[in-house]
Write a protein that holds these residues in place. Structure first.
Motif, mmCIF file in Angstrom:
data_model
loop_
_atom_site.group_PDB
_atom_site.id
_atom_site.type_symbol
_atom_site.label_atom_id
_atom_site.label_comp_id
_atom_site.label_asym_id
_atom_site.label_seq_id
_atom_site.Cartn_x
_atom_site.Cartn_y
_atom_site.Cartn_z
ATOM 1 N N TYR B 61 0.708 -1.538 -0.323
ATOM 2 C CA TYR B 61 0.089 0.127 0.152
ATOM 3 C C TYR B 61 0.759 1.385 0.179
ATOM 4 C CZ TYR B 61 -3.058 3.567 1.266
ATOM 5 O OH TYR B 61 -3.766 4.510 1.303
ATOM 6 N N LEU B 62 1.575 1.307 1.099
ATOM 7 C CA LEU B 62 2.627 2.275 0.974
ATOM 8 C C LEU B 62 3.146 3.144 -0.117
ATOM 9 C CD1 LEU B 62 4.425 2.185 4.453
ATOM 10 C CD2 LEU B 62 2.591 3.565 4.049
ATOM 11 N N LYS B 63 3.475 2.056 -1.171
ATOM 12 C CA LYS B 63 4.685 2.248 -2.477
ATOM 13 C C LYS B 63 3.254 2.390 -3.249
ATOM 14 C CE LYS B 63 7.676 -1.375 -2.919
ATOM 15 N NZ LYS B 63 8.843 -2.437 -2.784
ATOM 16 N N ASN B 64 2.405 1.880 -3.299
ATOM 17 C CA ASN B 64 0.801 2.314 -4.581
ATOM 18 C C ASN B 64 -0.019 2.506 -4.040
ATOM 19 O OD1 ASN B 64 2.977 1.199 -6.483
ATOM 20 N ND2 ASN B 64 2.703 -0.733 -5.591
ATOM 21 N N PRO B 65 0.392 3.554 -2.920
ATOM 22 C CA PRO B 65 -1.746 3.393 -2.464
ATOM 23 C C PRO B 65 -2.556 4.146 -3.215
ATOM 24 C CG PRO B 65 -0.185 5.149 -2.369
ATOM 25 C CD PRO B 65 0.939 4.562 -3.348
ATOM 26 N N THR B 66 -3.775 3.672 -3.403
ATOM 27 C CA THR B 66 -4.873 3.414 -3.781
ATOM 28 C C THR B 66 -5.859 3.260 -2.851
ATOM 29 O OG1 THR B 66 -4.474 1.147 -4.426
ATOM 30 C CG2 THR B 66 -3.748 2.319 -6.293
ATOM 31 N N LYS B 67 -7.240 3.810 -3.506
ATOM 32 C CA LYS B 67 -8.183 4.104 -2.771
ATOM 33 C C LYS B 67 -8.889 2.183 -2.989
ATOM 34 C CE LYS B 67 -12.862 5.353 -2.903
ATOM 35 N NZ LYS B 67 -14.460 6.491 -3.367
ATOM 36 N N GLU B 68 -8.301 1.352 -3.625
ATOM 37 C CA GLU B 68 -8.822 0.306 -3.731
ATOM 38 C C GLU B 68 -8.384 -0.472 -2.843
ATOM 39 O OE1 GLU B 68 -8.272 1.458 -6.472
ATOM 40 O OE2 GLU B 68 -11.056 2.015 -6.488
ATOM 41 N N SER B 69 -7.014 -0.032 -2.634
ATOM 42 C CA SER B 69 -5.840 -1.247 -2.058
ATOM 43 C C SER B 69 -5.864 -0.626 -0.258
ATOM 44 C CB SER B 69 -4.755 -1.315 -2.430
ATOM 45 O OG SER B 69 -4.577 -0.195 -2.105
ATOM 46 N N SER B 70 -6.611 0.565 0.310
ATOM 47 C CA SER B 70 -7.146 0.870 1.701
ATOM 48 C C SER B 70 -7.465 0.434 2.452
ATOM 49 C CB SER B 70 -7.274 2.317 0.905
ATOM 50 O OG SER B 70 -7.456 2.936 2.672
ATOM 51 N N ILE B 71 -7.251 0.374 3.208
ATOM 52 C CA ILE B 71 -8.003 -0.374 4.648
ATOM 53 C C ILE B 71 -9.068 0.422 5.311
ATOM 54 C CG2 ILE B 71 -6.588 -2.813 5.060
ATOM 55 C CD1 ILE B 71 -6.593 -0.226 7.495
ATOM 56 N N LYS B 83 -2.964 8.971 0.607
ATOM 57 C CA LYS B 83 -1.930 9.460 1.233
ATOM 58 C C LYS B 83 -1.036 9.292 -0.533
ATOM 59 C CE LYS B 83 1.363 7.303 3.109
ATOM 60 N NZ LYS B 83 2.629 6.797 1.756
ATOM 61 N N LYS B 84 0.221 9.999 -0.716
ATOM 62 C CA LYS B 84 0.959 10.401 -1.415
ATOM 63 C C LYS B 84 1.728 8.754 -0.950
ATOM 64 C CE LYS B 84 1.297 15.642 -1.309
ATOM 65 N NZ LYS B 84 1.872 16.141 -1.031
ATOM 66 N N LYS B 85 2.498 8.423 -2.620
ATOM 67 C CA LYS B 85 3.710 7.689 -2.741
ATOM 68 C C LYS B 85 4.819 7.696 -1.759
ATOM 69 C CE LYS B 85 5.745 4.645 -6.033
ATOM 70 N NZ LYS B 85 5.853 4.671 -7.679
ATOM 71 N N THR B 86 5.263 6.469 -1.179
ATOM 72 C CA THR B 86 6.157 6.876 0.019
ATOM 73 C C THR B 86 7.429 7.191 -0.909
ATOM 74 O OG1 THR B 86 7.254 5.852 1.522
ATOM 75 C CG2 THR B 86 6.809 4.330 -0.134
ATOM 76 N N MET B 87 8.503 7.631 -0.571
ATOM 77 C CA MET B 87 9.959 8.096 -0.503
ATOM 78 C C MET B 87 11.248 6.910 -0.414
ATOM 79 S SD MET B 87 8.749 10.321 -3.109
ATOM 80 C CE MET B 87 10.093 11.337 -3.826
ATOM 81 N N LEU B 88 10.392 6.819 0.464
ATOM 82 C CA LEU B 88 11.310 6.186 1.510
ATOM 83 C C LEU B 88 11.913 4.603 0.268
ATOM 84 C CD1 LEU B 88 9.995 5.691 4.572
ATOM 85 C CD2 LEU B 88 12.029 6.675 3.802
#
Lengths: 397, 111
Positions: B61-71, B83-88
């Protein structure tokens, strides 16, 4: 008539032995089959019992899941795992790691839905929502006491009845199957017994009549013929004695008495003298006085007759027999054909014969061995092919 | 004066260096949300159960955050958005997830 009776008893006891052996095997087979059926029945009943338990345990599990749900929601405030006095429980994540457990057993089979182990029933359920990360919940309740008592009672009762009936049927079936064979054997045995029995009277008549003939009154040619008849009659008489001994050996009671072996040996040598003369065998003896043995006279006579008979039978024309008697030892050696040393250990086996050029059934030495065993005598045979045989009979003084 | 400023700067760098990736990159943003960070954790646990699966789902989710994959619920997404895609980096993300798991895991916390 005594012979007939004993032969009958022998046959019946053998038939009885066969019957018992068959019944034992048959009963074993029936038992194995019954155990297999009983196992299937027990397993079925156990499954039914667990199915009944499953419903109740499922309700308890749902109650516990509701409590887990509450705890999951309030986990930041509450950390106490819900307990119930009716059961113990445990929760596991999807990697089958134990999250928390109040179970007595540490090894729970999460792949089975319900099972019994160590008198406890375990019920496993997979959660739809993984409260506290729990994918599986296991419930442990004590196994109801004696739930299988009724099953065992039924198994023993019906198993016993079926077993008894099957064995009874087997017994009658075997009797039915054996009847024609039994009739044939009985007929054959009766014929053999009667023939053997009827042999005794004419042989004894011949021998007693020959004894009444005065040899001095006979011309040499007739005397020679009479002697041949005597020898032949004695051979038949010996054979009759052997057969009688074989038939009665297990039923004859011994009448032990003190037997003077010197006198007995002289008597037996005299008995075989005609036979020896016919083969021009020289008989020599060295018999010590006062050597006695407490033994059944008929049996020791049979034993010595068989050894002497062999010494004459397997001897060469013009050969020799030497008999020695010492305290604790009788030795009868002959200058006959002998046998290979390796075969001597089999000489006492019944129906074993190494030389078929002369008559016989191979029962003589087996009778010798049986009598010797009965009285604790030691029989030893030394033999060399074409040199002769020496039979030693020894006993503890 | 320059010496004092220099000393303070060094202290700030040292303190921030001792803070974990999770504390530096996760906690500050979640503090601003009305739903506490532990509630997200228990939502993941409720859906994915085991440590491996929870961490894998979070990483995804953190690498590809989408509405569908959010819990989280639709209401929260509508309000705060995805949320925005992580930069870490993957390593830093793994480290942050490890700390997150250790902080809120259920194991050894039940009595």
């Amino acid at each position: 008539m005594l012979v007939l009776k004993s032969w009958d008893t022998n046959l019946r006891s053998r038939e009885k032995k066969t019957l018992w052996s068959f019944l034992f095997l048959y009963a074993c087979l029936v038992l194995i089959s019954l155990f297999f059926v009983a196992f299937l029945y027990y397993d079925l009943q156990r499954e039914l019992f667990l199915q009944h338990q499953k419903e109740a345990l499922s309700n308890l599990t749902n109650e516990q899941i509701t409590r887990l749900k509450t705890l999951h929601v309030n986990f930041d405030k509450e950390r106490f795992y819900p307990r119930d006095e009716r059961f113990n429980s445990a929760i596991y994540d999807s990697a089958l790691h134990e999250i928390f457990s109040t179970l007595n057993s540490k090894n729970v089979n999460l792949y089975d839905d319900i099972y019994i182990k160590d008198h406890k029933i375990y019920y496993i359920k997979e959660l739809e929502s993984y409260y506290l990360g729990a994918r599986y919940i296991a419930l442990e309740v004590p196994e109801p006491a004696h739930w299988d008592k009724k099953i065992y009672r039924t198994l023993f009762l019906y198993g016993g009845i079926i077993f008894a009936l099957t064995v009874l049927i087997g017994y009658f079936l075997l009797k039915l199957l054996l009847r024609p064979m039994r009739d044939a054997i009985t007929l054959l045995d009766r014929f053999i017994k009667d023939t053997t029995h009827e042999l005794n009277t004419p042989v004894n008549t011949i021998l007693s009549n020959i004894e009444m003939i005065d040899p001095t009154q006979l011309d040499p040619a007739l005397l020679k013929k009479i002697n041949r008849i005597t020898i032949a009659s004695k051979t038949i008489s010996n054979l009759y004695d052997d057969l009688t001994y074989l038939i009665l050996s297990h039923h004859l009671s011994s009448h032990d008495e003190t037997v003077d072996l010197k006198l007995l040996l002289e008597e037996r040598l005299e008995y075989f003298s005609l036979l020896c003369e016919s083969k021009k065998i020289r008989v020599s003896s060295c018999l010590e006085e006062n050597v006695v043995l407490s033994i059944d006279r008929k049996k020791i006579t049979k034993l010595l007759d068989n050894i002497l008979s062999n010494a004459v039978k397997y001897n060469t024309v013009g050969g020799s027999i030497h008999v020695e008697l010492h305290d604790g030892l009788i030795q009868i050696s002959d200058s006959g054909r002998g046998m290979d040393a390796s075969k001597t250990k089999h000489a006492f086996e019944r129906y074993v014969r190494f030389d078929r050029s002369v008559g016989g059934f191979g029962i003589g030495l087996s009778i010798v061995a049986a009598i010797a065993k009965e009285y604790g005598l030691f029989v030893d045979i030394e033999s060399k092919r074409d040199e002769g045989t020496k039979v030693s009979l020894s006993w503890k003084k | 004066m320059e010496k004092i400023v220099g000393f303070l700067l060094i202290c700030i760098v040292c303190v921030s260096a001792r803070e974990s990736t999770y504390e530096r990159h996760c906690v500050p943003c979640h503090k601003e949300l009305p739903v506490k960070i532990d509630k997200f954790f228990y939502r993941y646990v409720l859906k994915y159960s085991s440590e491996t699966e929870v961490k894998h789902a979070m990483m995804h989710y953190l690498k590809n955050p989408t509405k569908e994959s959010s819990i989280i619920s639709d209401g929260l997404i509508n309000r705060f958005g995805v949320k925005k895609k992580t930069m870490l980096s993957d390593d830093a993300l793994s480290e942050a997830l490890d700390t997150y798991w250790e902080t809120y895991k259920v194991f050894n916390k039940l009595k």
